[in-house]
Design a protein around this motif. Structure first.
Motif: not given
Ligand SMILES: [Zn+2]
Ligand SMILES: [Zn+2]
Length: 490
Positions: A155, A331, A360, A372, A375, A377, A391, A393, A403, A406
């Motif tokens: 991170w 994002t 991440f 990142a 994606q 993240h 975080e 998941t 995560m 995703d």
């Protein structure tokens, strides 16, 4: 024999980091070259945008010295680094200190070698590795000049939005309270003092700060300085990262030009983030809100929280949710939009590094940070702390895991296990969101410890959804914003 074979196989499977030079120039010098200059010619191909040189020679233990410079196709001296640098880069926008940013024209260029010392019985072999980049994209920079500052995945926290003397950033002159255009150094130093891993400089419609950043980067290692720009149009603002290529910001028609702008950024493999999308646009801030016709497939990020929107700091969240609900994978990031890096009021959003975005990334490098964000993240830390973590998941009973950012595919009726880990925010509460609406699962959402994981599960109904989480402090104020996990049926 087996051992040698094993090593050979391992080398083959390792990622190839060092890019190969396009050209290798070699030469042998003797005492007859002592205190002379030598022009070593090389041909620069059409469409080259950047030249990078890595230079080395033998005989240093015998005090042989070869100094280095560069001349362009018209014979003009473009820089001289003497014996103080073994590698340099040069483009129209930026260059290693000692060199002058220069448009790269095809033709015959020369390395200029100066030989102040080569003893009578000595000789020296030199080798120059030359790299030609065809674009000004971050991914086209040779490894020589874009080594990761930290190699490990993790991170990394930083600020994606700030202004300096290269647009309307100002600060007090060093020895008085007179406001002056603020050098990039002041912003970078403020970011380093706050412990950021990366700091972006995003001046309005210019990249003139790229040359300063090239100079400052070694001083601030291992904090990464990112060169971006804030494309500033009459109909909206957006940050672009990952390319130093020219992008025409002159949008005069909301319909045709705005999509042309997005196409231009995509053609340069740039990352675009729409800034402060719902800030009122008017004579106080012309073109500040996003009012463009937009092909959302070409937009990777939205600045969901902008530090300068003091009273309306979360105004970007509903705007972002409506794009997510329309099925776009975008994002959410943040930026301080700092214009005065020497203003250090505590807990004031808009100071350097507040809010911060925590990503991440596979390593600390420009390409990895940009990837990142692509994606998803990432999460936003509105407090700009050094240590808060969020975080999330999701894991299906089939074992697939996702995560933030995703996509998770599962069959209808599958049990989805959600894990939300919160660090360094004791006393806070977790709020889940599903498709833009607050979502209360059977969940004890209260965080009492400095490292706490909340788990819950949900039977997937087979429809496409996005899920994400926020963290709110005791007073109900949002302090962290997570990115979505996207669920799809198999
Ligand atoms: Zn702006
Ligand atoms: Zn700005």
């Amino acid at each position: 024999m087996t051992r040698i074979l094993l090593i050979a196989v391992m080398l083959w499977t390792l990622p190839v980091r060092a890019s190969q030079p396009d050209l290798v120039l070699k030469g042998h010098l003797t005492n007859s070259n002592h205190q002379t200059y030598i022009q070593v010619p090389f041909d620069v191909p059409q469409q080259t945008q950047r030249i990078t040189v890595k230079f080395d020679y033998s005989g240093k233990q015998e005090r042989s010295v070869i100094d280095l410079g560069l001349t362009g196709p018209d014979g003009r001296l473009l820089g001289w680094s003497g014996g103080n640098k073994s590698e340099f880069t040069i483009s129209a926008v930026d260059a290693t200190p000692s060199y002058i940013p220069t448009p790269i024209h095809a033709g015959r260029w020369h390395l200029l070698l100066g030989i102040p010392n080569l003893r009578k019985m000595s000789s020296s072999d030199y080798e120059a590795h030359i790299f030609f980049s065809k674009t000004l994209g971050a991914s086209d920079e040779p490894d020589v000049i874009s080594k990761p500052l930290k190699a490990q995945a993790g991170w990394y926290r930083g600020d994606f939005h700030a202004h300096t003397a290269h647009s309307d950033g100002s600060c007090n002159r060093w020895n008085s309270s007179e406001k002056v255009p603020c050098p990039v150094f002041v912003t970078a130093l403020a970011a380093a003092k706050r412990g950021l891993d990366f700091m972006a400089i995003t001046d309005h419609n210019t990249l003139s700060h790229a040359h300063s950043v090239r100079e400052l980067q070694p001083y601030f290692n291992p904090m990464l300085l990112l060169v971006g720009r804030e494309i500033t149009t009459f109909f909206g603002h957006a940050n672009v990262f990952g390319t130093l290529a020219d992008i025409n910001f002159q949008v005069v028609s909301q319909e045709s030009d705005s999509n042309r702008l997005l196409q231009d950024v995509a053609a340069q493999k740039g990352l675009i983030s729409i800034n402060h999308p719902v800030r009122p646009s008017g004579e106080l801030c012309m073109g500040c809100g996003w009012n463009n016709q937009t092909d959302w497939k070409k937009v990777q990020a939205i600045e969901v929280v902008n530090g300068a929107d003091v009273d309306t700091i979360f105004s970007g969240v509903p705007f972002w949710h409506s794009q997510l609900n329309a099925g776009h994978y975008i994002t959410g990031i943040s930026g301080s939009d700092n214009h005065q890096p020497d203003q250090e009021k505590p807990n004031y959003t808009g100071r350097v590094g507040q809010p911060s975005t925590v990503v991440f990334a596979s390593e600390l490098s420009q390409n990895a940070i940009i990837n990142a964000v692509r994606q998803g993240h990432a999460f936003i830390d509105i407090t700009g702390s050094n240590d808060k973590l969020l975080e999330i998941t999701a894991q299906s009973s089939g074992g697939e895991k996702a995560m933030m950012g995703d996509r998770l595919q599962a069959a209808k009726g599958t049990n989805i296990q959600l894990r939300i880990q919160v660090k360094n925010a004791a006393g806070s509460n977790v709020q889940l969101w599903k498709d833009g609406k607050k979502w209360s699962l059977d969940l004890d959402n209260h965080i009492t410890r400095n490292d706490q994981t909340i788990e819950t599960s949900w039977s997937f109904d087979g429809d496409a959804h996005w899920l994400r989480a926020d963290v709110q402090d005791q007073s109900g104020k949002t302090i962290m914003i997570g990115n979505p996990i996207y669920l799809h049926s198999k």
